[in-house]
Design a protein around this motif. Structure first.
Motif, PDB file in Angstrom:
ATOM      1  N   HIS A 141      18.437  34.549  11.934  1.00 37.47           N
ATOM      2  CA  HIS A 141      18.112  35.609  12.726  1.00 37.47           C
ATOM      3  C   HIS A 141      17.128  36.295  12.552  1.00 37.47           C
ATOM      4  N   GLY A 142      16.234  36.495  13.559  1.00 34.90           N
ATOM      5  CA  GLY A 142      14.976  37.290  13.387  1.00 34.90           C
ATOM      6  C   GLY A 142      13.852  36.808  12.665  1.00 34.90           C
ATOM      7  N   PRO A 143      13.631  35.693  12.312  1.00 37.79           N
ATOM      8  CA  PRO A 143      12.561  35.218  11.296  1.00 37.79           C
ATOM      9  C   PRO A 143      11.434  35.260  12.404  1.00 37.79           C
ATOM     10  N   GLY A 144      10.811  36.302  12.957  1.00 41.24           N
ATOM     11  CA  GLY A 144       9.811  36.010  13.784  1.00 41.24           C
ATOM     12  C   GLY A 144       8.413  35.490  13.349  1.00 41.24           C
ATOM     13  N   SER A 145       8.367  35.498  12.039  1.00 43.83           N
ATOM     14  CA  SER A 145       7.158  35.184  11.200  1.00 43.83           C
ATOM     15  C   SER A 145       7.232  33.312  11.526  1.00 43.83           C
ATOM     16  N   LEU A 146       8.504  32.932  11.488  1.00 47.99           N
ATOM     17  CA  LEU A 146       8.497  31.253  11.752  1.00 47.99           C
ATOM     18  C   LEU A 146       8.141  31.119  13.074  1.00 47.99           C
ATOM     19  N   ARG A 147       7.345  29.896  13.466  1.00 52.43           N
ATOM     20  CA  ARG A 147       7.043  29.561  14.877  1.00 52.43           C
ATOM     21  C   ARG A 147       7.237  27.989  14.686  1.00 52.43           C
ATOM     22  N   PHE A 148       6.720  27.503  15.815  1.00 51.53           N
ATOM     23  CA  PHE A 148       6.959  25.874  16.244  1.00 51.53           C
ATOM     24  C   PHE A 148       5.740  25.442  16.927  1.00 51.53           C
ATOM     25  N   HIS A 149       5.112  24.499  16.386  1.00 54.40           N
ATOM     26  CA  HIS A 149       4.046  23.896  17.346  1.00 54.40           C
ATOM     27  C   HIS A 149       4.327  22.319  17.018  1.00 54.40           C
TER      28      HIS A 149
END
Length: 350
Positions: free
Chosen positions: A152-160
């Protein structure tokens, strides 16, 4: 030469619609134009790419009516893929055109495709700008396969989905899906990025889902003192080395601010928020982790911050989570917390 800037741009223009369908997939064709939100493939209609030669201009040229940006299809590949070096742009273009690999010619003066120095702030910005939420992606699957469910809410993690990887300066560029972690300073400013390349073929219990390459993790940018952060600063914070280690602890302490410094050396140098009164040091059970722990304790003591070490039973907290399960991790964490933080932060259930 088939690899020259001019020739690549011309060949791409001959297949303008196919290029747009590949790299600007959130847009659509209307008449002789491809409409999309911007050159980074955001949905919308402000950017238009000319698909056919016309009295108004050649095929392959584009303009964004909202920003007045303009360019050619090499720019589209660069921005939509989040590439930095022109060598990577040319390699991607040759791959799309099914041309044999070759070394690109030097950039001519005035050429619109610009590169940013590797590891620079601009390179970091471009990479993060090309990512998406981890929800429903291979990055989410990777974390869940490692037992991490507090997403929940880990906005610092993204996907490429197609992050470039080069084993060394002389090796060809490869493309792998990757989890991208944004590194920020204490004020939330983006300073760096961390890449974990992932195996698209599934979870390997030996590599734990990471891509079968020599270096499956790399960081770029300004890392010293900064971190991958989960929750904003407060009076209590936990800081550790690895992203998975910190996320494992977050499964049982979901409300506590946490920071992953990405290495032992960077953990020892992580900066403290002005509001911090108690620091939990998430230790890895190895000599480098021991050294970082000791240096961080000394820095916290000098700053008047209470330092408490959280130690895993095995090598790190993710290994504990995968081996013993969430209930055992919760019980092992409870006895190491300050009493006033048990009710405040410890999750009662998984």
């Amino acid at each position: 030469m088939s690899g020259s800037v001019h020739d690549l741009a011309r060949r791409l223009a001959d297949q303008a619609e196919a290029v747009c369908r590949r790299y600007l997939s959130n847009g659509r064709r209307e008449g002789h134009y491809w409409l999309v939100g911007d050159v980074r493939n955001t949905p919308g209609r402000s950017l238009f790419v000319r698909l056919k030669n016309s009295p108004k201009g050649p095929a392959g040229k584009w303009r964004d009516s909202a920003t007045a940006e303009h360019g050619d299809l090499l720019d589209v590949i660069r921005e939509s893929c989040g590439l930095v070096d022109f060598r990577d742009v040319a390699a991607e273009a040759r791959s799309f055109l099914t041309l044999p690999p070759s070394e690109p010619e030097p950039m001519p003066a005035g050429q619109s495709v610009a590169s940013a120095p590797t590891g620079s702030a601009e390179a970091v910005r471009r990479l993060v700008a090309m990512t998406q939420s981890i929800s429903g992606t291979l990055a989410e699957t990777y974390l869940r396969n490692r037992g991490i469910t507090a997403l929940h809410g880990p906005g610092s993690l993204r996907f490429h989905p197609r992050c470039y990887y080069r084993p060394d300066l002389h090796a060809p560029t490869e493309v792998w899906p990757a989890m991208i972690a944004a590194v920020t300073d204490l004020h939330g400013k983006l300073t760096g990025a961390h890449r974990t390349w992932l195996d698209p073929n599934g979870f390997d219990p030996i590599r734990l889902g990471k891509a079968p390459i020599d270096t499956s993790r790399r960081a770029m940018g300004d890392l010293l003192g900064n971190a991958v952060r989960f929750c904003g600063p407060g009076d209590v914070m936990a800081a550790g080395e690895g992203i998975e280690t910190v996320l494992s602890l977050r499964c049982v302490l979901p409300g506590m601010a946490m920071a992953a410094a990405l290495s032992a050396a960077h953990l020892a140098a992580v900066l403290f928020p002005d509001t911090l009164r108690r620091l939990y040091i998430v230790s890895d059970n190895d000599p480098a982790g021991d050294g970082a722990r000791d240096r961080l304790i000394a820095r916290a003591d000098a700053a008047g911050i209470e330092a408490i070490v959280l130690s895993p039973a095995l090598g790190d907290f993710n290994e504990d989570l995968r081996t013993f399960g969430i209930d055992a991790l919760r019980a092992g964490t409870r006895v190491q917390l300050a009493p006033q933080d048990v009710g405040r932060f410890l999750a009662a259930t998984a």
